[in-house]
Design a protein around this motif. Sequence first.
Motif, PDB file in Angstrom:
ATOM      1  N   ALA A 172      -3.880   3.962   3.396  1.00  0.00           N
ATOM      2  CA  ALA A 172      -3.635   5.363   3.067  1.00  0.00           C
ATOM      3  C   ALA A 172      -4.317   6.278   4.077  1.00  0.00           C
ATOM      4  O   ALA A 172      -3.828   7.391   4.359  1.00  0.00           O
ATOM      5  N   ARG A 173      -5.432   5.809   4.618  1.00  0.00           N
ATOM      6  CA  ARG A 173      -6.143   6.595   5.643  1.00  0.00           C
ATOM      7  C   ARG A 173      -5.561   6.376   7.044  1.00  0.00           C
ATOM      8  O   ARG A 173      -6.087   6.887   8.025  1.00  0.00           O
ATOM      9  N   LYS A 174      -4.517   5.574   7.102  1.00  0.00           N
ATOM     10  CA  LYS A 174      -3.852   5.266   8.373  1.00  0.00           C
ATOM     11  C   LYS A 174      -4.783   4.551   9.344  1.00  0.00           C
ATOM     12  O   LYS A 174      -4.828   4.828  10.550  1.00  0.00           O
ATOM     13  N   ALA A 177      -8.750  -1.555   9.951  1.00  0.00           N
ATOM     14  CA  ALA A 177      -9.724  -1.734   8.874  1.00  0.00           C
ATOM     15  C   ALA A 177      -9.063  -2.371   7.652  1.00  0.00           C
ATOM     16  O   ALA A 177      -9.650  -3.226   6.974  1.00  0.00           O
ATOM     17  N   ALA A 178      -7.815  -1.963   7.373  1.00  0.00           N
ATOM     18  CA  ALA A 178      -7.092  -2.528   6.228  1.00  0.00           C
ATOM     19  C   ALA A 178      -6.891  -4.030   6.397  1.00  0.00           C
ATOM     20  O   ALA A 178      -7.072  -4.805   5.444  1.00  0.00           O
ATOM     21  N   LEU A 179      -6.543  -4.437   7.615  1.00  0.00           N
ATOM     22  CA  LEU A 179      -6.290  -5.862   7.867  1.00  0.00           C
ATOM     23  C   LEU A 179      -7.522  -6.692   7.564  1.00  0.00           C
ATOM     24  O   LEU A 179      -7.416  -7.818   7.041  1.00  0.00           O
ATOM     25  N   GLY A 180      -8.711  -6.157   7.854  1.00  0.00           N
ATOM     26  CA  GLY A 180      -9.938  -6.886   7.560  1.00  0.00           C
ATOM     27  C   GLY A 180     -10.076  -7.181   6.081  1.00  0.00           C
ATOM     28  O   GLY A 180     -10.456  -8.300   5.689  1.00  0.00           O
ATOM     29  N   HIS A 181      -9.791  -6.209   5.229  1.00  0.00           N
ATOM     30  CA  HIS A 181      -9.861  -6.419   3.776  1.00  0.00           C
ATOM     31  C   HIS A 181      -8.852  -7.471   3.325  1.00  0.00           C
ATOM     32  O   HIS A 181      -9.179  -8.374   2.543  1.00  0.00           O
ATOM     33  N   PHE A 182      -7.608  -7.357   3.822  1.00  0.00           N
ATOM     34  CA  PHE A 182      -6.574  -8.301   3.375  1.00  0.00           C
ATOM     35  C   PHE A 182      -6.877  -9.723   3.852  1.00  0.00           C
ATOM     36  O   PHE A 182      -6.608 -10.696   3.137  1.00  0.00           O
ATOM     37  N   ASP A 183      -7.426  -9.836   5.034  1.00  0.00           N
ATOM     38  CA  ASP A 183      -7.789 -11.167   5.533  1.00  0.00           C
ATOM     39  C   ASP A 183      -8.920 -11.780   4.704  1.00  0.00           C
ATOM     40  O   ASP A 183      -8.948 -12.993   4.486  1.00  0.00           O
ATOM     41  N   PHE A 213      -6.593   6.753  -9.001  1.00  0.00           N
ATOM     42  CA  PHE A 213      -7.106   7.718  -8.027  1.00  0.00           C
ATOM     43  C   PHE A 213      -6.345   7.598  -6.699  1.00  0.00           C
ATOM     44  O   PHE A 213      -5.989   8.603  -6.064  1.00  0.00           O
ATOM     45  N   LEU A 214      -6.112   6.361  -6.277  1.00  0.00           N
ATOM     46  CA  LEU A 214      -5.412   6.131  -5.002  1.00  0.00           C
ATOM     47  C   LEU A 214      -4.020   6.752  -5.034  1.00  0.00           C
ATOM     48  O   LEU A 214      -3.612   7.471  -4.106  1.00  0.00           O
ATOM     49  N   LYS A 256       1.586   8.745  -4.803  1.00  0.00           N
ATOM     50  CA  LYS A 256       1.550   9.135  -3.398  1.00  0.00           C
ATOM     51  C   LYS A 256       1.988   7.993  -2.478  1.00  0.00           C
ATOM     52  O   LYS A 256       2.509   8.225  -1.390  1.00  0.00           O
ATOM     53  N   PHE A 257       1.778   6.766  -2.956  1.00  0.00           N
ATOM     54  CA  PHE A 257       2.074   5.601  -2.107  1.00  0.00           C
ATOM     55  C   PHE A 257       2.891   4.581  -2.916  1.00  0.00           C
ATOM     56  O   PHE A 257       2.402   3.523  -3.317  1.00  0.00           O
ATOM     57  N   PRO A 258       4.144   4.929  -3.169  1.00  0.00           N
ATOM     58  CA  PRO A 258       4.970   4.048  -4.027  1.00  0.00           C
ATOM     59  C   PRO A 258       5.245   2.678  -3.405  1.00  0.00           C
ATOM     60  O   PRO A 258       5.618   1.747  -4.133  1.00  0.00           O
TER      61      PRO A 258
END
Length: 456
Positions: free
Chosen positions: A96-98, A102-108, A60-61, A32-34
């Motif tokens: 994936a949830r757009k 929130a994503a940036l927090g994980h990557f940081d 799953f992702l 789904k997210f190549p």
Amino acid sequence: MRTWLLPIVGTILLVSACAPKTVPAPIVTSPKFPDFLAPAIPPAYDNTEAAAGEDRGWRFLQAGDLKNAEREFSTTLKAAPAFFPAEAALGYVELARKDPKAALGHFDRVATQQAGYASALAGRGQALLGLNRDADAAAAFEAAVAADPSLTDLRRRVDVLKFRGLQQSLASAREAARAGKADDAIHAYSAALASSPDSPFLYRELAAVERKKGDSDDALAHFQKAVALDPSDAHSFEQIGDILESRNDDQGAATAYASASAIEPTAALTKKIDALRDKMALAALPAEYRAIDESPQVTRADLAALIGVHLAPLLQTHRQDAVLITDVRTSWAATWIIAVARAGVMEPFSNHAFQPRAIVRRTDLAQAVVRVLSRIAAGNPAQAKAWESARGSFSDLTAGHLAYPAASAAVAAGVITVGADRAFQPSRPVTGAEALDAVGRLEALAHLPPSRSGRR
């Protein structure tokens, strides 16, 4: 069954009934997210439960089951808090949830554990894109490529982002420049240069804004950078010349103008070059010479120098081999005095004194002028008829006056002027401007190129 086993069996059955059921991980054939970069597993975690949980969660992702993906990654991270691939994977779940914030927090958070982790850097770039922070996204993608050079797709993405950022910054810079907002324009050009540091036209346009603002130091540095990147940039060379000339760096300006002219000669540039050469030639002459044009009255040394500088080719003809002059050894104009004396344009007195400090009067100037005119006439007899046969009328100078023939010829030739009352004013001292004007007119009559050092 023995009665004491019954409680144990009951407990086992109860625990089994309450334990979470394991959901089979899907087999993914069409991700789904190549464009998501799967987090690499550190060698220390090979064949561990953490690695297995990461694999299940990623499947799953890519199957689009974000709930189970998050559960797998969170369970894995809870069991192994130092397992940063799970933290990075949670960032991709948020992408994936757009939810780029929130994503940036994980990557940081991954960055604090493992700097240079390509998957987290790539994900961080995608999160920043989602937050419309293109320049920061490009930097993150570049860092990911630096960590893993095999990420060629990311490298192309960086190029696209840089080009897009360059276009946006350039448009903003030009609009701000047109609106007279120098600081905004400079900021936008700087942003454009951050995307394209080897673009000479950006340095040239930035320098133009800086020069208009009055920041000549920055403007000069950026014009110089422009020509270093593009040696065919005539405009920047000319601008460098203008700045250096304004700082009285005449030699540097001359070099810059010459470079510009060699690339793209123009009438305006030629005019600048000629004016600068005149200035440099004048600067090379003695201070006494440079002061002549502002002098209220010129001396014989002054007039000799003017004639020697402007009319040197005429002095080469009909030259005496030697002339005896006893009082010019220490004069600043000695070289030119000897030259005009040997040419017979200004002769020493009978006692062999030139009297270099003596004041030049209008009749003295007329005598020197008519001697120069005779040399011009030798090369163009037809031209000379207009002044050789002239018999002018003056209100203060009769035809019997000793200086009348010279005054009449000088006025007829247009070298010396008189007022509406036709007064020649024979005994009036000649000013520096007047002497310079007369010598310039002789220069024109002789069709000589204007002297590089005679006029300002």
